[in-house]
Design a protein around this motif. Structure first.
Motif, PDB file in Angstrom:
ATOM      1  N   GLY B 120      10.353   0.195  -7.573  1.00  0.00           N
ATOM      2  CA  GLY B 120      10.851  -0.562  -6.420  1.00  0.00           C
ATOM      3  C   GLY B 120      10.948  -2.039  -6.739  1.00  0.00           C
ATOM      4  N   HIS B 121      11.775  -2.734  -5.953  1.00  0.00           N
ATOM      5  CA  HIS B 121      11.941  -4.173  -6.170  1.00  0.00           C
ATOM      6  C   HIS B 121      10.653  -4.916  -5.811  1.00  0.00           C
ATOM      7  N   ARG B 122      10.333  -5.916  -6.631  1.00  0.00           N
ATOM      8  CA  ARG B 122       9.114  -6.718  -6.400  1.00  0.00           C
ATOM      9  C   ARG B 122       9.235  -7.591  -5.150  1.00  0.00           C
ATOM     10  N   ASP B 123      10.489  -7.911  -4.755  1.00  0.00           N
ATOM     11  CA  ASP B 123      10.648  -8.833  -3.635  1.00  0.00           C
ATOM     12  C   ASP B 123      11.084  -8.138  -2.346  1.00  0.00           C
ATOM     13  N   THR B 124      11.151  -6.805  -2.356  1.00  0.00           N
ATOM     14  CA  THR B 124      11.488  -6.097  -1.106  1.00  0.00           C
ATOM     15  C   THR B 124      10.434  -5.002  -0.825  1.00  0.00           C
ATOM     16  N   VAL B 125      10.714  -3.771  -1.278  1.00  0.00           N
ATOM     17  CA  VAL B 125       9.831  -2.650  -0.891  1.00  0.00           C
ATOM     18  C   VAL B 125       8.439  -2.699  -1.529  1.00  0.00           C
ATOM     19  N   PHE B 126       8.343  -3.254  -2.736  1.00  0.00           N
ATOM     20  CA  PHE B 126       7.054  -3.264  -3.439  1.00  0.00           C
ATOM     21  C   PHE B 126       6.406  -4.656  -3.483  1.00  0.00           C
ATOM     22  N   THR B 127       6.760  -5.524  -2.564  1.00  0.00           N
ATOM     23  CA  THR B 127       6.152  -6.867  -2.531  1.00  0.00           C
ATOM     24  C   THR B 127       4.631  -6.784  -2.455  1.00  0.00           C
ATOM     25  N   ASN B 128       4.144  -5.856  -1.633  1.00  0.00           N
ATOM     26  CA  ASN B 128       2.692  -5.759  -1.409  1.00  0.00           C
ATOM     27  C   ASN B 128       1.982  -4.929  -2.476  1.00  0.00           C
ATOM     28  N   LEU B 129       2.718  -4.430  -3.448  1.00  0.00           N
ATOM     29  CA  LEU B 129       2.086  -3.594  -4.482  1.00  0.00           C
ATOM     30  C   LEU B 129       1.054  -4.398  -5.276  1.00  0.00           C
ATOM     31  N   LYS B 130       1.264  -5.729  -5.294  1.00  0.00           N
ATOM     32  CA  LYS B 130       0.337  -6.602  -6.039  1.00  0.00           C
ATOM     33  C   LYS B 130      -1.084  -6.548  -5.466  1.00  0.00           C
ATOM     34  N   HIS B 131      -1.239  -6.113  -4.212  1.00  0.00           N
ATOM     35  CA  HIS B 131      -2.565  -6.059  -3.585  1.00  0.00           C
ATOM     36  C   HIS B 131      -3.256  -4.703  -3.763  1.00  0.00           C
ATOM     37  N   VAL B 132      -2.565  -3.761  -4.391  1.00  0.00           N
ATOM     38  CA  VAL B 132      -3.148  -2.410  -4.557  1.00  0.00           C
ATOM     39  C   VAL B 132      -4.390  -2.469  -5.437  1.00  0.00           C
ATOM     40  N   LYS B 133      -5.390  -1.636  -5.074  1.00  0.00           N
ATOM     41  CA  LYS B 133      -6.634  -1.599  -5.866  1.00  0.00           C
ATOM     42  C   LYS B 133      -6.878  -0.176  -6.343  1.00  0.00           C
ATOM     43  N   VAL B 134      -7.653  -0.054  -7.407  1.00  0.00           N
ATOM     44  CA  VAL B 134      -8.035   1.265  -7.907  1.00  0.00           C
ATOM     45  C   VAL B 134      -8.807   1.994  -6.800  1.00  0.00           C
ATOM     46  N   GLY B 135      -8.430   3.247  -6.560  1.00  0.00           N
ATOM     47  CA  GLY B 135      -9.078   4.034  -5.507  1.00  0.00           C
ATOM     48  C   GLY B 135      -8.234   4.135  -4.239  1.00  0.00           C
ATOM     49  N   ASP B 136      -7.218   3.274  -4.101  1.00  0.00           N
ATOM     50  CA  ASP B 136      -6.344   3.344  -2.917  1.00  0.00           C
ATOM     51  C   ASP B 136      -5.553   4.657  -2.916  1.00  0.00           C
ATOM     52  N   THR B 137      -5.212   5.100  -1.723  1.00  0.00           N
ATOM     53  CA  THR B 137      -4.463   6.359  -1.582  1.00  0.00           C
ATOM     54  C   THR B 137      -2.962   6.083  -1.500  1.00  0.00           C
ATOM     55  N   VAL B 138      -2.200   6.888  -2.224  1.00  0.00           N
ATOM     56  CA  VAL B 138      -0.735   6.818  -2.166  1.00  0.00           C
ATOM     57  C   VAL B 138      -0.253   8.183  -1.679  1.00  0.00           C
ATOM     58  N   THR B 139       0.498   8.195  -0.587  1.00  0.00           N
ATOM     59  CA  THR B 139       1.008   9.468  -0.055  1.00  0.00           C
ATOM     60  C   THR B 139       2.529   9.484  -0.156  1.00  0.00           C
ATOM     61  N   PHE B 140       3.026  10.601  -0.674  1.00  0.00           N
ATOM     62  CA  PHE B 140       4.474  10.793  -0.695  1.00  0.00           C
ATOM     63  C   PHE B 140       4.784  11.920   0.283  1.00  0.00           C
ATOM     64  N   ASP B 141       5.350  11.547   1.442  1.00  0.00           N
ATOM     65  CA  ASP B 141       5.712  12.547   2.459  1.00  0.00           C
ATOM     66  C   ASP B 141       7.055  13.148   2.099  1.00  0.00           C
ATOM     67  N   SER B 142       7.037  14.421   1.715  1.00  0.00           N
ATOM     68  CA  SER B 142       8.268  15.086   1.263  1.00  0.00           C
ATOM     69  C   SER B 142       8.684  16.145   2.284  1.00  0.00           C
ATOM     70  N   PRO B 143       9.854  16.752   2.111  1.00  0.00           N
ATOM     71  CA  PRO B 143      10.234  17.845   3.032  1.00  0.00           C
ATOM     72  C   PRO B 143       9.280  19.036   2.937  1.00  0.00           C
ATOM     73  N   TYR B 144       8.493  19.100   1.869  1.00  0.00           N
ATOM     74  CA  TYR B 144       7.552  20.216   1.693  1.00  0.00           C
ATOM     75  C   TYR B 144       6.175  19.909   2.269  1.00  0.00           C
ATOM     76  N   GLY B 145       5.942  18.640   2.615  1.00  0.00           N
ATOM     77  CA  GLY B 145       4.620  18.213   3.082  1.00  0.00           C
ATOM     78  C   GLY B 145       4.142  17.044   2.242  1.00  0.00           C
ATOM     79  N   PRO B 146       2.923  16.554   2.497  1.00  0.00           N
ATOM     80  CA  PRO B 146       2.475  15.351   1.793  1.00  0.00           C
ATOM     81  C   PRO B 146       1.880  15.628   0.402  1.00  0.00           C
TER      82      PRO B 146
END
Lengths: 234, 223
Positions: B120-146
């Motif tokens: 993702g772009h650093r200045d749009t969708v992933f601007t806040n990615l810089k604050h992510v820490k080890v242990g944080d949860t990432v969820t991908f909600d798909s048509p099949y479920g999360p």
């Protein structure tokens, strides 16, 4: 235990061990050939001067190419090499040769389930039969899927549009089709072996800042210049 | 004649700054609108959802039986700890990345095993990615479920690093963005976040199930 069983048991045990290991060998051999095909496909796409190969790679891997389609693409490559064999520049081709080369090119793309659009950098469509390769008139070859979605753009430079390059181009299309057919028969998705990190930089905020800067400069210079203009008028 | 030249000079004196202001307003409006579409208005953008229905495409068993078309919406990525929520679309070309987070088409899709790459772009969708820490949860909600992942590592690499977008035997998720996050011009490095799967939905067709993260045999219905 009889002697006969003493001989049979190790034999059975041996076969029992051998069968899975043979199956594993066959599977790893198949996996290895799939990996080789993936590397060949990626290399062929890079040789076609496609900067971002991932969409085209995944598409070619996923379409169902028949063996007839692949062999026809290979035959087209051989025919193209005959046409390009005796010339130093594509501009030397006669109209009939150009038509034949174009037919082979379009046919190969169609056999690979691709649509081809040739345009100038300003988006203007180009007729390859009348196009004259020259510096400052760069050509873009857009490869689209059957639904017309853009998969990749080839940016051949003037010095690339030479018979040697065109020969290699057609050869690489044939290599890509052959490799894609091997990958398509795999039961899993085979990833690009050496993917490049996508370009995720956009200069949109910078451009907004430039716009705001222009407004500021304009506003700052307007007032003094307006005063000068008023003085001159009076 | 002299009067006419003077008049022209006066018009120029007022006209040049006016033109600069007009140009600035135009540039700001065009790129500001584009920026708004990629950030605040992203949730309202209409995207074509994934449908596995193409004739002539290879069919794979399990999730995502056929290849998604470029630009189709695959799902939504959510990282609650840093307030990221954006659509995930197929492909990572310049135009496609304007629609949201892009799935690198040369990598497997979630649930197919291996190294799944989202960019993702650093200045749009992933601007806040810089604050992510080890242990944080990432969820991908798909048509099949999360599909749920947990961040295991964060690093910065050069943009030509050949060891990031590569196949892996174990399933993992790689998020990439440009680095530094604030930079004039094309950023020279990449910000890489690796995450490992915690849970994923069951492949049961037509229903939304989620397998337990502890590897129990029972499957639970998604809430």
């Amino acid at each position: 235990m009889s002697l006969r069983w003493k001989l049979v048991l190790p034999l059975v045990a041996g076969i029992t061990l051998l069968v899975p290991s043979t199956a594993t060998w066959a599977a790893s051999s198949s996996s290895s050939s799939t990996q080789q095909a993936a590397i060949r496909l990626e290399d062929a796409l890079h040789a076609l001067q496609i900067p971002h190969v991932s969409l085209l790679f995944a598409y070619l891997e996923s379409i169902q190419l028949s063996s007839q389609e692949v062999s026809q693409i290979t035959q087209n490559a051989a025919q193209m090499q005959k046409i390009m064999g005796n010339i130093n520049s594509p501009n030397q081709l006669t109209l009939a040769q150009k038509e034949e080369a174009l037919r082979l090119f379009i046919s190969s793309a169609a056999l690979a389930h691709l649509q081809v659009a040739t345009v100038l950098t300003n988006g203007q469509p180009v007729n390859l039969l009348t196009y004259v390769a020259q510096p400052g008139n760069p050509l873009l070859i857009e490869l689209e899927d059957e639904q017309g979605k853009l998969l990749a753009t080839i940016h051949p430079q003037y010095y690339d549009v030479q018979p040697k390059y065109l020969n290699s181009f057609i050869h690489n299309v044939a290599v890509a089709a052959t490799s894609a057919r091997i990958l398509e028969q795999s039961k899993t998705f085979v990833p690009v072996p050496h993917g490049q990190l996508p370009v995720t930089a956009s200069n949109t905020p910078l451009k907004i800042a430039i716009g705001l800067g222009l407004i500021l400069i304009g506003a700052m210079t307007f007032r003094p210049l307006y005063r000068v203009a008023q003085k001159l008028e009076s | 004649m002299r009067r006419w030249i003077r008049k022209l000079f006066i018009i120029g004196l007022i006209g040049i700054p006016s033109l600069i202001i007009a140009l600035g307003v135009g540039v700001t409006a065009v790129f500001g609108w584009s920026f708004l579409q990629q950030t605040l208005l992203l949730a309202d953008s209409v995207l074509v959802p994934y449908k596995p229905a193409h004739i002539g495409y290879r069919k794979l068993p399990g999730f995502w039986p056929t290849l998604p078309e470029p630009g189709t919406k695959l799902g939504t990525i959510v990282i609650p700890a840093v307030n990221i929520k954006a659509p995930v679309v197929q492909g990572t070309t310049w135009d496609i990345l304007k629609l949201g987070v892009g799935h690198y088409a040369g990598s497997p899709l979630p649930g197919q095993g291996g190294n799944v790459v989202f960019s993702g772009h650093r200045d749009t969708v992933f601007t806040n990615l810089k604050h992510v820490k080890v242990g944080d949860t990432v969820t991908f909600d798909s048509p099949y479920g999360p599909f749920v992942y947990r961040v295991t590592s964060i690093k910065i690499v050069p943009k030509t690093d050949p060891n990031i977008v590569v196949p892996s035997k174990s399933p993992e998720l790689t998020l990439t963005s440009c680095y530094p996050f604030v930079y004039i011009g094309f950023a020279p490095d990449r910000f890489i976040v690796r995450a490992t799967p915690v849970s994923e939905p069951s492949v049961t067709a037509g229903t939304r199930y989620r397998a337990s993260e502890r590897g129990r045999d029972n499957v639970k219905k998604s809430p």
